[in-house]
Design a protein around this motif. Structure first.
Motif, PDB file in Angstrom:
ATOM      1  N   ALA A  48     -13.316  29.921 -39.164  1.00 16.13           N
ATOM      2  CA  ALA A  48     -12.770  30.540 -38.175  1.00 16.13           C
ATOM      3  C   ALA A  48     -13.852  30.923 -37.067  1.00 16.13           C
ATOM      4  O   ALA A  48     -13.648  30.923 -35.824  1.00 16.13           O
ATOM      5  N   MET A  49     -14.743  31.756 -37.547  1.00 18.50           N
ATOM      6  CA  MET A  49     -15.550  32.448 -36.862  1.00 18.50           C
ATOM      7  C   MET A  49     -16.383  31.291 -36.082  1.00 18.50           C
ATOM      8  O   MET A  49     -16.883  31.553 -34.839  1.00 18.50           O
ATOM      9  N   ALA A  50     -16.874  30.315 -36.788  1.00 18.37           N
ATOM     10  CA  ALA A  50     -17.721  29.253 -36.085  1.00 18.37           C
ATOM     11  C   ALA A  50     -16.888  28.570 -35.122  1.00 18.37           C
ATOM     12  O   ALA A  50     -17.472  28.206 -33.841  1.00 18.37           O
ATOM     13  N   ALA A  51     -15.585  28.304 -35.244  1.00 19.40           N
ATOM     14  CA  ALA A  51     -14.772  27.703 -34.325  1.00 19.40           C
ATOM     15  C   ALA A  51     -14.673  28.609 -33.026  1.00 19.40           C
ATOM     16  O   ALA A  51     -14.590  27.922 -31.867  1.00 19.40           O
ATOM     17  N   ILE A  52     -14.324  29.906 -33.327  1.00 22.26           N
ATOM     18  CA  ILE A  52     -14.212  30.627 -32.151  1.00 22.26           C
ATOM     19  C   ILE A  52     -15.494  30.643 -31.298  1.00 22.26           C
ATOM     20  O   ILE A  52     -15.398  30.734 -30.096  1.00 22.26           O
TER      21      ILE A  52
END
Length: 248
Positions: free
Chosen positions: A15-19
């Motif tokens: 999730a952090m990488a996608a954001i």
């Protein structure tokens, strides 16, 4: 309508990488290795501590087909209530009849839980009897988005059917057609050239990271034989960034 890049994630790290890569929206799930299952409310709460990005939660209680028992539908409805309280902006659902048609009756308890939030029909459409009929049925039930590969294993192989669904979207003011399965920057470029109306894409952007375990006992799989516990799939922020640039 704005162009959308949705990234499917099943962990906090993804999730952090996608954001960081510029995703417009997340589809939150668990167990992407089996096509995605319902995520935990705890994971959603963790993401909500640091981001207000739109998040739609996949509701799928098990792997396999989309013909669900009343108990499985009840389970999904109960989990939707918990995820809504945890900060979900929408849900990704879908039930089929034994004959491969969209089952509005089975989904009635799920639709009640949505109550004004975003609503995506997941890829049950790709194994339904008639994709155009399923798309129209989804529109009547209030879905604002339909995720599809065009009834193929990869979206490029289903590009003809996706083109037909895009035509339906425009002609009937139907749900957004969210293109998924094998999406990356290069695939988006192909779609934008061949189908200029394509404007919403769904990807996972997974790459494998090496386990930090130094001691490794081999030959003891935790799941299906052949699965590798020593390489962990995580979304690549760079792959998301490249896709977002191509979509722009």
């Amino acid at each position: 309508m704005n162009r959308i890049l949705e990234v499917c994630v099943d962990s906090y790290a993804s999730a952090m990488a996608a954001i960081a890569g510029g995703a417009d929206r997340l589809e939150l799930c668990s167990a992407l290795s089996v096509g995605g299952l319902t995520p935990s409310a705890a994971l959603l709460k963790q993401i909500r501590r640091v981001s207000d990005i739109p998040i739609r939660c996949l509701m799928r209680p098990r792997g396999g087909d989309f013909l669900y028992t009343p108990e499985e539908v009840e389970q999904m409805a109960m989990e939707m209530a918990a995820l809504r309280d945890a900060g979900a902006n929408g849900f990704v659902i879908g039930c089929l009849t034994a004959e491969g048609e969209l089952d509005g009756n089975a989904m009635e308890p799920l639709l009640k839980e949505v109550s004004g939030l975003g609503l995506t029909l997941h890829r049950c459409i790709d194994v339904s009897r008639d994709l155009e009929d399923t798309y129209r049925a989804a529109a009547k039930l209030g879905f604002d988005t339909v995720l599809t590969s065009g009834g193929a294993g990869k979206c490029l192989d289903g590009i003809g059917t996706i083109g037909c669904l895009l035509h339906l979207r425009d002609a009937e003011n139907g749900p957004e057609v969210l293109i998924g399965a094998g999406v990356n920057a290069n695939v988006i470029a192909v779609f934008r050239e061949k189908l200029p109306g394509a404007r919403a894409f769904h990807m996972s952007g997974k790459t494998e990271t090496e386990s930090k375990m130094r001691f490794r006992r081999e030959g003891v799989p935790m799941g299906l034989p052949g699965l590798d516990e020593w390489h962990i799939p995580v979304t690549s922020g760079e792959a998301v960034r490249e896709a977002k640039l191509e979509l722009k």
